[in-house]
Design a protein around this motif. Structure first.
Motif, PDB file in Angstrom:
ATOM      1  N   ARG A  26       0.847  -1.212   0.000  1.00  0.00           N
ATOM      2  CA  ARG A  26       0.000   0.000   0.000  1.00  0.00           C
ATOM      3  C   ARG A  26       0.871   1.247   0.000  1.00  0.00           C
ATOM      4  NH1 ARG A  26      -1.408   3.314   3.895  1.00  0.00           N
ATOM      5  NH2 ARG A  26      -0.723   1.886   5.549  1.00  0.00           N
ATOM      6  N   LEU A  27       1.911   1.263   0.858  1.00  0.00           N
ATOM      7  CA  LEU A  27       2.811   2.415   0.888  1.00  0.00           C
ATOM      8  C   LEU A  27       3.544   2.584  -0.442  1.00  0.00           C
ATOM      9  CD1 LEU A  27       4.411   2.129   4.446  1.00  0.00           C
ATOM     10  CD2 LEU A  27       2.653   3.724   3.685  1.00  0.00           C
ATOM     11  N   ALA A  28       3.935   1.458  -1.051  1.00  0.00           N
ATOM     12  CA  ALA A  28       4.625   1.528  -2.335  1.00  0.00           C
ATOM     13  C   ALA A  28       3.718   2.114  -3.409  1.00  0.00           C
ATOM     14  CB  ALA A  28       5.113   0.140  -2.742  1.00  0.00           C
ATOM     15  N   ARG A  29       2.459   1.703  -3.420  1.00  0.00           N
ATOM     16  CA  ARG A  29       1.522   2.230  -4.427  1.00  0.00           C
ATOM     17  C   ARG A  29       1.278   3.714  -4.219  1.00  0.00           C
ATOM     18  NH1 ARG A  29      -1.394  -2.748  -3.115  1.00  0.00           N
ATOM     19  NH2 ARG A  29      -0.822  -4.316  -4.693  1.00  0.00           N
ATOM     20  N   GLU A  30       1.141   4.127  -2.976  1.00  0.00           N
ATOM     21  CA  GLU A  30       0.949   5.549  -2.702  1.00  0.00           C
ATOM     22  C   GLU A  30       2.159   6.358  -3.142  1.00  0.00           C
ATOM     23  OE1 GLU A  30       0.152   5.654   1.457  1.00  0.00           O
ATOM     24  OE2 GLU A  30      -1.915   4.939   1.270  1.00  0.00           O
ATOM     25  N   GLU A  52      12.877  12.820  -3.977  1.00  0.00           N
ATOM     26  CA  GLU A  52      12.305  11.495  -4.170  1.00  0.00           C
ATOM     27  C   GLU A  52      12.764  10.532  -3.074  1.00  0.00           C
ATOM     28  OE1 GLU A  52      13.639  13.439  -6.363  1.00  0.00           O
ATOM     29  OE2 GLU A  52      12.663  13.332  -8.327  1.00  0.00           O
ATOM     30  N   VAL A  53      14.037  10.597  -2.718  1.00  0.00           N
ATOM     31  CA  VAL A  53      14.545   9.739  -1.639  1.00  0.00           C
ATOM     32  C   VAL A  53      13.918  10.134  -0.309  1.00  0.00           C
ATOM     33  CG1 VAL A  53      16.609   9.108  -0.333  1.00  0.00           C
ATOM     34  CG2 VAL A  53      16.689   9.186  -2.830  1.00  0.00           C
ATOM     35  N   SER A  54      13.685  11.420  -0.111  1.00  0.00           N
ATOM     36  CA  SER A  54      12.993  11.856   1.107  1.00  0.00           C
ATOM     37  C   SER A  54      11.596  11.249   1.183  1.00  0.00           C
ATOM     38  CB  SER A  54      12.897  13.387   1.147  1.00  0.00           C
ATOM     39  OG  SER A  54      14.171  13.968   1.305  1.00  0.00           O
ATOM     40  N   GLY A  55      10.936  11.142   0.031  1.00  0.00           N
ATOM     41  CA  GLY A  55       9.621  10.517   0.005  1.00  0.00           C
ATOM     42  C   GLY A  55       9.686   9.042   0.376  1.00  0.00           C
ATOM     43  N   LEU A  56      10.709   8.341  -0.108  1.00  0.00           N
ATOM     44  CA  LEU A  56      10.894   6.942   0.271  1.00  0.00           C
ATOM     45  C   LEU A  56      11.171   6.816   1.762  1.00  0.00           C
ATOM     46  CD1 LEU A  56      13.229   5.775  -2.656  1.00  0.00           C
ATOM     47  CD2 LEU A  56      10.770   5.392  -2.461  1.00  0.00           C
ATOM     48  N   ARG A  57      11.970   7.736   2.275  1.00  0.00           N
ATOM     49  CA  ARG A  57      12.313   7.719   3.705  1.00  0.00           C
ATOM     50  C   ARG A  57      11.077   7.977   4.562  1.00  0.00           C
ATOM     51  NH1 ARG A  57      16.350  10.901   3.321  1.00  0.00           N
ATOM     52  NH2 ARG A  57      18.033   9.355   3.517  1.00  0.00           N
ATOM     53  N   GLU A  58      10.282   8.965   4.179  1.00  0.00           N
ATOM     54  CA  GLU A  58       9.084   9.310   4.953  1.00  0.00           C
ATOM     55  C   GLU A  58       8.065   8.173   4.943  1.00  0.00           C
ATOM     56  OE1 GLU A  58       7.718  12.924   3.227  1.00  0.00           O
ATOM     57  OE2 GLU A  58       9.468  14.090   3.888  1.00  0.00           O
ATOM     58  N   ALA A  59       8.031   7.412   3.851  1.00  0.00           N
ATOM     59  CA  ALA A  59       7.109   6.275   3.769  1.00  0.00           C
ATOM     60  C   ALA A  59       7.610   5.070   4.555  1.00  0.00           C
ATOM     61  CB  ALA A  59       6.887   5.891   2.311  1.00  0.00           C
ATOM     62  N   GLY A  60       8.852   5.138   5.046  1.00  0.00           N
ATOM     63  CA  GLY A  60       9.426   4.024   5.789  1.00  0.00           C
ATOM     64  C   GLY A  60      10.006   2.934   4.906  1.00  0.00           C
ATOM     65  N   VAL A  84       9.925  -2.694  -5.118  1.00  0.00           N
ATOM     66  CA  VAL A  84      10.782  -2.138  -6.169  1.00  0.00           C
ATOM     67  C   VAL A  84      10.048  -2.145  -7.507  1.00  0.00           C
ATOM     68  CG1 VAL A  84      12.873  -2.571  -7.535  1.00  0.00           C
ATOM     69  CG2 VAL A  84      12.962  -2.673  -5.043  1.00  0.00           C
ATOM     70  N   ARG A  85       9.341  -3.209  -7.795  1.00  0.00           N
ATOM     71  CA  ARG A  85       8.611  -3.302  -9.071  1.00  0.00           C
ATOM     72  C   ARG A  85       7.510  -2.257  -9.156  1.00  0.00           C
ATOM     73  NH1 ARG A  85       6.911  -9.215 -11.140  1.00  0.00           N
ATOM     74  NH2 ARG A  85       5.266  -8.741 -12.632  1.00  0.00           N
ATOM     75  N   GLU A  86       6.822  -2.040  -8.054  1.00  0.00           N
ATOM     76  CA  GLU A  86       5.755  -1.032  -8.026  1.00  0.00           C
ATOM     77  C   GLU A  86       6.328   0.366  -8.271  1.00  0.00           C
ATOM     78  OE1 GLU A  86       1.832  -0.171  -7.943  1.00  0.00           O
ATOM     79  OE2 GLU A  86       2.461  -2.143  -7.228  1.00  0.00           O
ATOM     80  N   ILE A  87       7.432   0.688  -7.609  1.00  0.00           N
ATOM     81  CA  ILE A  87       8.056   1.994  -7.783  1.00  0.00           C
ATOM     82  C   ILE A  87       8.605   2.144  -9.199  1.00  0.00           C
ATOM     83  CG2 ILE A  87       9.921   3.504  -7.004  1.00  0.00           C
ATOM     84  CD1 ILE A  87       7.668   3.252  -4.983  1.00  0.00           C
TER      85      ILE A  87
END
Length: 411
Positions: A26-30, A52-60, A84-87
């Motif tokens: 769910r987090l990956a899709r968001e 973009e990396v900050s967004g990955l970090r904030e999503a955990g 990884v595939r979703e992103i």
């Protein structure tokens, strides 16, 4: 040659602890949805992906693979591959940054002693490190020379992923006295580290790639994780799994790109656009050539995806076997991953190229940005060609030879 399946073994801690696969997907899709909204503009700007990396970090998502008891997400590799595939379907370059981060940050668990690995992962989770670099062999290797109780690192690493945004660099270096290849971790802000961007690449522009110069960089003994030797007397079958684990990230990245371009092309076609027969009713795509092309590409991508699923099960089973894994089992797993990589490479290259034909002359518009999928896929496959790896599959099938331990250049 049989088909590798998941060997039986005890459930890992990550199977019992953590929020669960559905949470991470769910987090990956968001996150992917956020990346997709301005993917064309960001790719054309080509700026280092700090936001973009900050967004990955904030999503955990950066700590997904770290055990929960060490402060991480406690997820397993099948979940990481799916993320990884979703992103990658939304942004192939950011998918590569994330995949490289997972591979390098997890490497301590294979190459280091358990206590050191736990120490590294705990600090990585606490400080939310993003990892970049690579363990692949370099033509001119980095050298690690003894100095006092530690070492100094010298040399240049080229074509490394994520280095522009990395908090920690994981690299391969050879001991100056013995020539043994070692996995080394370096703070990217340390004195003597200089990072240069790859400014002329035509694809994967947001993968934060570059070259790193190390000029007498001090390295503490605890920053040397362990050996990367390919000698079977040194390398355990479990540590050898680093190769198929990393290559399977490449598979997911390529499949994500293929699925991403087909999804965007489908939306374009559903809007009533037809490159060959503009008189077809708007909103009713009935062009037989378009339908045939979509059918062929769907079969190609779904077939590669099915093979990738088998490879994921095999790798996960091998990791569950732990120290009980044998070299024969490792070889079967490695060959299956190479087959999946070959299928994914073909699927990505054909899908991203033929999608342009489906869209027609309008695909030449930079505003639409469909070309980015082809450029990203082609750039990645140039760094990770599969032709020579297919020889390993043939040698295993015909002669039973174990594939060599070869780490990916850009996982």
């Amino acid at each position: 040659m049989g088909v590798a399946t998941a060997p039986s073994g005890p459930a890992s801690d990550s199977d019992r602890i953590g929020p669960g696969r559905a949470h991470w997907l769910r987090l990956a899709r968001e996150t992917a949805d956020d990346l997709a909204t301005d993917a064309v503009a960001r790719e054309q700007a080509g700026k280092a992906p700090f936001d973009e990396v900050s967004g990955l970090r904030e999503a955990g998502l950066l700590t997904l693979l770290i055990p929960a008891e060490l402060g991480g997400g406690g997820a397993d590799w099948p979940t990481a591959y799916a993320v990884v595939r979703e992103i990658a379907a939304a942004d192939g370059a950011i998918g590569q940054v994330l995949g490289c981060h997972y591979f390098l940050s997890w490497g301590a668990r294979l190459f280091a002693e358990p206590a050191l690995a736990a120490q590294v992962e705990r600090k990585s989770a606490a400080e939310q490190w993003c990892w970049g670099g690579g363990f692949a062999r370099q033509e001119l290797p980095l050298t690690l020379a003894r100095k006092g109780s530690g070492y100094v690192l010298d040399g240049r690493q080229s074509y490394a992923t994520g280095v522009l945004v990395a908090d920690r660099l994981a690299v391969r270096a050879e001991r100056a006295d013995t020539g043994e290849p070692l996995a080394v971790v370096v703070d990217s802000a340390r004195h003597g580290v200089r990072i240069d961007a790859d400014t002329d690449t035509f694809g994967q522009r947001l993968a934060a790639g570059g070259s790193v110069e190390f000029d007498a960089v001090p390295v503490a003994a605890h920053d040397v994780l362990g050996s990367l030797s390919a000698d079977e007397d040194v390398l355990s079958p479990l540590a050898a799994l680093a190769s198929p684990v990393g290559r399977l990230l490449s598979v997911q990245l390529l499949l994500g790109m293929a699925e991403g371009v087909l999804a965007e092309a489908r939306e374009y076609s559903r809007a009533g656009h037809s490159p060959w027969h503009p008189d077809w009713p708007a909103g009713s795509p009935q062009d037989p050539q378009v339908l045939t092309a979509y059918g062929e590409l769907t079969v190609l991508v779904r077939s590669a995806s099915a093979l990738a699923d088998q490879a994921v099960d095999a790798v996960n089973g091998g990791l569950a076997r732990g120290e009980d894994l044998t070299y024969d089992e490792y070889a079967e797993i490695s060959v299956l991953v190479v087959m999946a990589e070959a299928a994914a490479s073909r699927a990505a290259q054909e899908s991203t190229a033929r999608a342009l034909d489906i869209i027609g002359a309008r695909s030449a518009s930079s505003r639409l940005g469909f070309d980015r999928f082809w450029r990203n896929a082609r750039t990645h496959t140039l760094y990770e060609p599969v032709a020579h790896r297919l020889r390993d599959v043939g040698d295993y099938f015909l002669n039973g030879a174990h594939p060599p331990f070869v780490l990916p250049v850009r996982p």
